[in-house]
Scaffold this active site. Structure first.
Site, mmCIF file in Angstrom:
data_model
loop_
_atom_site.group_PDB
_atom_site.id
_atom_site.type_symbol
_atom_site.label_atom_id
_atom_site.label_comp_id
_atom_site.label_asym_id
_atom_site.label_seq_id
_atom_site.Cartn_x
_atom_site.Cartn_y
_atom_site.Cartn_z
ATOM 1 N N ARG A 42 0.862 -1.187 0.000
ATOM 2 C CA ARG A 42 0.000 0.000 0.000
ATOM 3 C C ARG A 42 0.892 1.227 0.000
ATOM 4 N NH1 ARG A 42 -2.574 3.410 3.860
ATOM 5 N NH2 ARG A 42 -4.741 3.933 3.343
ATOM 6 N N SER A 111 -13.002 -3.898 -1.139
ATOM 7 C CA SER A 111 -13.439 -3.440 0.178
ATOM 8 C C SER A 111 -14.958 -3.364 0.233
ATOM 9 C CB SER A 111 -12.853 -2.056 0.486
ATOM 10 O OG SER A 111 -11.447 -2.107 0.515
ATOM 11 N N LYS A 140 -6.767 5.247 7.664
ATOM 12 C CA LYS A 140 -7.727 5.633 6.636
ATOM 13 C C LYS A 140 -8.782 6.503 7.315
ATOM 14 C CE LYS A 140 -10.109 3.655 2.660
ATOM 15 N NZ LYS A 140 -10.465 2.417 1.952
#
Length: 213
Positions: A42, A111, A140
């Site tokens: 990521r 997701s 996040k």
């Protein structure tokens, strides 16, 4: 490489925030050697070229430890580096056939945070679903917290593996027992620790308790 439920047990999501002078490569190798069963690269702040360069370093590590390797939110990088798959959000599948873009053999993670979005992900060809945020997370900031009850409903509504994500650590992971998840995805609970190997081993044991009862 395809996945099964056992590969979801401890899903490590990289974060270079806490490297403290070490290379991401060296830290990831410690995490994989200590028992992480899945690796997601990521990178939110890198150019595509730099992202691809990091991906090319991570891929042989994942192969060495025989764990699935996916790229977060960048299909082009995933394809170019020959990753096992890609993980995307709900906005990426609206009006877009991501499964067709990556082909039938690549792992596709999507997701979700409701039963509706989880079913949509499965119908869109997902191999697994990442559900969260199950606890508050600083990684996040726009993620909305969901209850363990909703997590249980999502697991019951789909037939593909579900991995919980969002603020999971060694102190709260056991709250997810009985939810039906197949594993946990963690970021800071591993990468922010001074000893990532010990953190990985502890979380894997705890995840086994959650998943296997």
């Amino acid at each position: 490489m395809k996945i099964d439920k056992s590969t979801m047990l401890l899903y490590a999501v990289t974060d270079r925030t806490w490297l403290n002078g070490a290379t991401l490569e060296s830290v990831v190798e410690k995490v994989l050697a200590a028992g992480a069963t899945f690796l997601q690269l990521r990178e939110k702040g890198l150019s595509d070229d730099a992202f691809l360069a990091e991906a090319n370093k991570m891929k042989p590590l994942a192969q060495k430890y025989n764990v699935p390797f996916v790229i977060n939110d960048n299909i082009e990088v995933a394809v170019k580096c020959g990753a096992n798959g890609v993980h995307v959000g709900q906005s990426d599948i609206v009006g877009r056939d991501v499964r067709a873009l990556v082909g039938p053999d690549m792992i596709l993670g999507i997701s979700a945070n409701t039963v509706e979005t989880a079913k949509r992900a499965e119908e869109s060809g997902a191999d697994y679903i990442g559900v969260g945020a199950v606890f508050g997370t600083a990684t996040k900031k726009d993620a909305q917290a969901i209850s363990v009850e909703r997590l249980r409903e999502i697991c019951a509504a789909v037939s593909i593996p579900v991995v919980a994500i969002g603020g999971i650590n060694e102190h709260n992971i056991l709250q997810l027992a009985g939810s039906g998840i197949d594993g946990v995805a963690v970021i800071s609970a591993i990468f922010a620790k001074p000893d990532v190997a010990t953190a990985t081993r502890e979380l894997r044991k705890l995840s086994e308790k959650v998943v296997n009862g």
